[in-house]
Design a protein around this motif. Sequence first.
Motif, PDB file in Angstrom:
ATOM      1  N   ASP A 392       0.820  -1.210   0.000  1.00 43.38           N
ATOM      2  CA  ASP A 392       0.000   0.000   0.000  1.00 43.38           C
ATOM      3  C   ASP A 392       0.857   1.265   0.000  1.00 43.38           C
ATOM      4  O   ASP A 392       0.506   2.267  -0.635  1.00 43.38           O
ATOM      5  CB  ASP A 392      -0.921   0.016   1.228  1.00 43.38           C
ATOM      6  N   ALA A 393       1.975   1.211   0.719  1.00 40.25           N
ATOM      7  CA  ALA A 393       2.855   2.383   0.806  1.00 40.25           C
ATOM      8  C   ALA A 393       3.666   2.604  -0.466  1.00 40.25           C
ATOM      9  O   ALA A 393       4.281   3.664  -0.635  1.00 40.25           O
ATOM     10  CB  ALA A 393       3.792   2.244   2.002  1.00 40.25           C
ATOM     11  N   GLY A 394       3.682   1.610  -1.347  1.00 38.61           N
ATOM     12  CA  GLY A 394       4.407   1.745  -2.605  1.00 38.61           C
ATOM     13  C   GLY A 394       5.857   1.325  -2.526  1.00 38.61           C
ATOM     14  O   GLY A 394       6.664   1.719  -3.384  1.00 38.61           O
ATOM     15  N   GLY A 395       6.202   0.515  -1.532  1.00 35.62           N
ATOM     16  CA  GLY A 395       7.583   0.090  -1.379  1.00 35.62           C
ATOM     17  C   GLY A 395       7.897  -1.178  -2.149  1.00 35.62           C
ATOM     18  O   GLY A 395       7.006  -1.981  -2.436  1.00 35.62           O
ATOM     19  N   PRO A 396       9.163  -1.395  -2.510  1.00 32.28           N
ATOM     20  CA  PRO A 396       9.566  -2.643  -3.161  1.00 32.28           C
ATOM     21  C   PRO A 396       9.281  -3.834  -2.258  1.00 32.28           C
ATOM     22  O   PRO A 396       9.418  -3.750  -1.032  1.00 32.28           O
ATOM     23  CB  PRO A 396      11.074  -2.466  -3.368  1.00 32.28           C
ATOM     24  N   MET A 397       8.918  -4.952  -2.874  1.00 32.85           N
ATOM     25  CA  MET A 397       8.544  -6.150  -2.113  1.00 32.85           C
ATOM     26  C   MET A 397       9.561  -7.279  -2.254  1.00 32.85           C
ATOM     27  O   MET A 397       9.623  -8.155  -1.409  1.00 32.85           O
ATOM     28  CB  MET A 397       7.181  -6.658  -2.605  1.00 32.85           C
ATOM     29  N   THR A 398      10.320  -7.279  -3.328  1.00 32.31           N
ATOM     30  CA  THR A 398      11.249  -8.372  -3.621  1.00 32.31           C
ATOM     31  C   THR A 398      12.573  -7.811  -4.124  1.00 32.31           C
ATOM     32  O   THR A 398      12.681  -6.625  -4.451  1.00 32.31           O
ATOM     33  CB  THR A 398      10.680  -9.301  -4.714  1.00 32.31           C
ATOM     34  N   SER A 399      13.564  -8.681  -4.217  1.00 32.79           N
ATOM     35  CA  SER A 399      14.846  -8.251  -4.784  1.00 32.79           C
ATOM     36  C   SER A 399      14.669  -7.812  -6.232  1.00 32.79           C
ATOM     37  O   SER A 399      15.343  -6.890  -6.696  1.00 32.79           O
ATOM     38  CB  SER A 399      15.873  -9.390  -4.687  1.00 32.79           C
ATOM     39  N   ALA A 400      13.754  -8.456  -6.949  1.00 31.58           N
ATOM     40  CA  ALA A 400      13.488  -8.050  -8.334  1.00 31.58           C
ATOM     41  C   ALA A 400      12.936  -6.628  -8.377  1.00 31.58           C
ATOM     42  O   ALA A 400      13.286  -5.841  -9.263  1.00 31.58           O
ATOM     43  CB  ALA A 400      12.511  -9.028  -8.993  1.00 31.58           C
ATOM     44  N   ASP A 401      12.072  -6.293  -7.435  1.00 27.31           N
ATOM     45  CA  ASP A 401      11.549  -4.928  -7.363  1.00 27.31           C
ATOM     46  C   ASP A 401      12.672  -3.926  -7.124  1.00 27.31           C
ATOM     47  O   ASP A 401      12.629  -2.785  -7.602  1.00 27.31           O
ATOM     48  CB  ASP A 401      10.525  -4.797  -6.234  1.00 27.31           C
ATOM     49  N   LEU A 402      13.672  -4.345  -6.352  1.00 31.26           N
ATOM     50  CA  LEU A 402      14.822  -3.482  -6.099  1.00 31.26           C
ATOM     51  C   LEU A 402      15.717  -3.338  -7.324  1.00 31.26           C
ATOM     52  O   LEU A 402      16.481  -2.373  -7.437  1.00 31.26           O
ATOM     53  CB  LEU A 402      15.670  -4.042  -4.952  1.00 31.26           C
ATOM     54  N   GLY A 403      15.639  -4.325  -8.211  1.00 31.76           N
ATOM     55  CA  GLY A 403      16.582  -4.372  -9.325  1.00 31.76           C
ATOM     56  C   GLY A 403      17.881  -5.042  -8.929  1.00 31.76           C
ATOM     57  O   GLY A 403      18.913  -4.876  -9.600  1.00 31.76           O
ATOM     58  N   LEU A 404      17.838  -5.820  -7.856  1.00 35.17           N
ATOM     59  CA  LEU A 404      19.021  -6.511  -7.335  1.00 35.17           C
ATOM     60  C   LEU A 404      18.977  -7.969  -7.760  1.00 35.17           C
ATOM     61  O   LEU A 404      17.946  -8.636  -7.591  1.00 35.17           O
ATOM     62  CB  LEU A 404      19.026  -6.418  -5.800  1.00 35.17           C
ATOM     63  N   PRO A 405      20.063  -8.511  -8.300  1.00 38.33           N
ATOM     64  CA  PRO A 405      20.057  -9.935  -8.658  1.00 38.33           C
ATOM     65  C   PRO A 405      19.685 -10.796  -7.460  1.00 38.33           C
ATOM     66  O   PRO A 405      20.179 -10.565  -6.349  1.00 38.33           O
ATOM     67  CB  PRO A 405      21.505 -10.203  -9.098  1.00 38.33           C
TER      68      PRO A 405
END
Length: 443
Positions: A392-405
């Motif tokens: 809901d807050a719009g934060g990344p949920m996974t490493s993929a969302d972060l763009g991190l391998p």
Amino acid sequence: MAVTMPYGGWTALIDDIVGGRWSNPETGMLASVPYEKIVIEESLDGREAALVAGLELGDRYTVVADADTWDAMGSRVAKALGSLAPVDTVILEHPHADMANVADLSERLAGAEGVVAVGSGTINDLCKFVTGRTNRRYAVFGTAASMNGYTSTTASITLKSGLKVSLPSHAPSGFFIDLNVNAAAPAYLSAAGFADCLVRSVAQVDWWMSHRLIGSLYSKVPYIIQDADEQELNTRAKGIANGDIAANGYLHRVLTMCGLGVSFTGMSNHGSMGEHQVSHYIDCFAGEKHPGTLHGQQVGVATLSMARLQRLFLDSEKPPVIRPTKIDREGMNARMGHEIAAQCWQEIQPKAFDARAAAEINEKLADIWPTLRQELKAFALPVEDMEQLLRDAGGPMTSADLGLPVETYREALVHCREMRNRYAFLDIAADAGLLEDFAAGEV
């Protein structure tokens, strides 16, 4: 439409703590924190000079900002302070909170008297650390609710070796928040700050477990002062993504209370345990794979992983069983480099258990697990609720969302416990032989 705020205004309770009118329930003594003025208002436009005037920062001001924060509020602050005294400006270009930037800013502020930071995490940490080294007072106008370090007495600085640490520093004499400015900041900044608040659940579980098992210092005060606001904030999670002023107001209250908690405990454990170690590992060792994400964004993803890991244990009526700690020192050298690995090796020795110590931990776990399990479950938010709040807050949920391998994220989960002497469920999982399998399922 009027903005809904706490009874008594945005600094209700905060004013009593700063003013020494609030009693610490653990000691019965009135609070004593190293701050003179904390102001959070819907607008501070036109009040900037008056807020700084009483802080006795000096006869000349230097405003420190970067290009974005100068546009957001820095130019306004500098113009207002010009009515009090001469004003110099230092505009930092893409700064990082590391020793190279500390050296650069120290040189640029060598002749400065009153330093006024305008920005968020990096700007605040640099100004805090540089002024703290020379015992010069400073104030900060925060421009984004992206982290809880505004009111802490430590600064997060990356050493020359590449190791990111929290170094002792000092508090700002004045901390000022214009909610209109902060709510207008890019939403991902507030989402990162929200993630730093969501940590409370998993950090408290880790810290209480550490207290009960190995006698780590524990204090309930940081949680007492932020509990009501945490609940209010969580009901407004969607407002974080939408730039809602009230949501950002409660976010700043929780972030401020978390920072003030350090004044009562002398440590940041109440809001920084296993999940923060994951983020620190990413910052220190991801190298070229680092996607440039904020600390709070990484903490949010790690918080969800920690919640799932803790649930594995708390769902079981059987106590964990650990074995003597095994840490591959040569592997540490390969991942961290010899200098950092040597420093971390010394740091973690108190939580590296030999056969006798592991047996003692297992005996204690067998004895107290039914009670401890219920105590820890009382602190924990359901994983599904935490996932929904961060979404809901719009934060990344996974490493993929972060763009991190994902392999880099899993490496951080497995090896971040090698960085710091804070005993968390990551350590229990590793010593129980479960951590690598758990990490392999995290995305």
